[in-house]
Design a protein around this motif. Structure first.
Motif, PDB file in Angstrom:
ATOM      1  N   PRO A 170     -15.817  29.041  19.704  1.00 38.21           N
ATOM      2  CA  PRO A 170     -14.659  29.940  19.587  1.00 38.21           C
ATOM      3  C   PRO A 170     -13.727  29.589  18.431  1.00 38.21           C
ATOM      4  O   PRO A 170     -13.222  30.471  17.759  1.00 38.21           O
ATOM      5  CB  PRO A 170     -13.944  29.783  20.924  1.00 38.21           C
ATOM      6  CG  PRO A 170     -14.967  29.256  21.858  1.00 38.21           C
ATOM      7  CD  PRO A 170     -15.931  28.466  21.037  1.00 38.21           C
ATOM      8  N   GLY A 171     -13.487  28.321  18.186  1.00 35.06           N
ATOM      9  CA  GLY A 171     -12.615  27.946  17.074  1.00 35.06           C
ATOM     10  C   GLY A 171     -13.184  28.351  15.726  1.00 35.06           C
ATOM     11  O   GLY A 171     -12.483  28.782  14.829  1.00 35.06           O
ATOM     12  N   ARG A 172     -14.483  28.216  15.592  1.00 34.90           N
ATOM     13  CA  ARG A 172     -15.150  28.603  14.346  1.00 34.90           C
ATOM     14  C   ARG A 172     -15.139  30.116  14.195  1.00 34.90           C
ATOM     15  O   ARG A 172     -15.004  30.635  13.099  1.00 34.90           O
ATOM     16  CB  ARG A 172     -16.585  28.068  14.371  1.00 34.90           C
ATOM     17  CG  ARG A 172     -17.375  28.360  13.149  1.00 34.90           C
ATOM     18  CD  ARG A 172     -16.879  27.611  11.954  1.00 34.90           C
ATOM     19  NE  ARG A 172     -17.141  26.208  12.131  1.00 34.90           N
ATOM     20  CZ  ARG A 172     -17.479  25.390  11.163  1.00 34.90           C
ATOM     21  NH1 ARG A 172     -17.607  25.842   9.942  1.00 34.90           N
ATOM     22  NH2 ARG A 172     -17.668  24.129  11.391  1.00 34.90           N
TER      23      ARG A 172
ATOM     24  N   ALA B  74     -12.803  32.160  15.189  1.00 33.91           N
ATOM     25  CA  ALA B  74     -11.474  32.544  14.718  1.00 33.91           C
ATOM     26  C   ALA B  74     -11.348  32.286  13.222  1.00 33.91           C
ATOM     27  O   ALA B  74     -10.762  33.093  12.489  1.00 33.91           O
ATOM     28  CB  ALA B  74     -10.402  31.785  15.485  1.00 33.91           C
ATOM     29  N   LEU B  75     -11.908  31.182  12.752  1.00 32.54           N
ATOM     30  CA  LEU B  75     -11.864  30.864  11.321  1.00 32.54           C
ATOM     31  C   LEU B  75     -12.654  31.890  10.520  1.00 32.54           C
ATOM     32  O   LEU B  75     -12.225  32.310   9.437  1.00 32.54           O
ATOM     33  CB  LEU B  75     -12.419  29.458  11.081  1.00 32.54           C
ATOM     34  CG  LEU B  75     -12.474  28.999   9.631  1.00 32.54           C
ATOM     35  CD1 LEU B  75     -11.069  28.919   9.039  1.00 32.54           C
ATOM     36  CD2 LEU B  75     -13.168  27.654   9.540  1.00 32.54           C
TER      37      LEU B  75
END
Length: 52
Positions: free
Chosen positions: A18-20, A22-23
């Motif tokens: 999920p963090g990737r 968003a990036l």
């Protein structure tokens, strides 16, 4: 053709954390918004050039 062996399909892409994700979305917006604005301005000025 049915798969008989258990396990993930080697042709499936790996899952994106999920963090990737968003990036990636932020990066596309960082490039896409100025690009869209530039294309809009190009079309606006081109119509002015050819229509008077």
């Amino acid at each position: 053709m049915a798969r008989t062996a258990a396990g993930p399909d080697p042709h499936d892409p790996p899952a994106t954390p999920p963090g990737r994700r968003a990036l990636i979305v932020f990066s596309w917006l960082w490039v896409g918004i100025p690009l869209a604005w530039g294309l809009y301005e190009l079309a606006r000025k081109a119509t002015q050039l050819f229509t008077g």
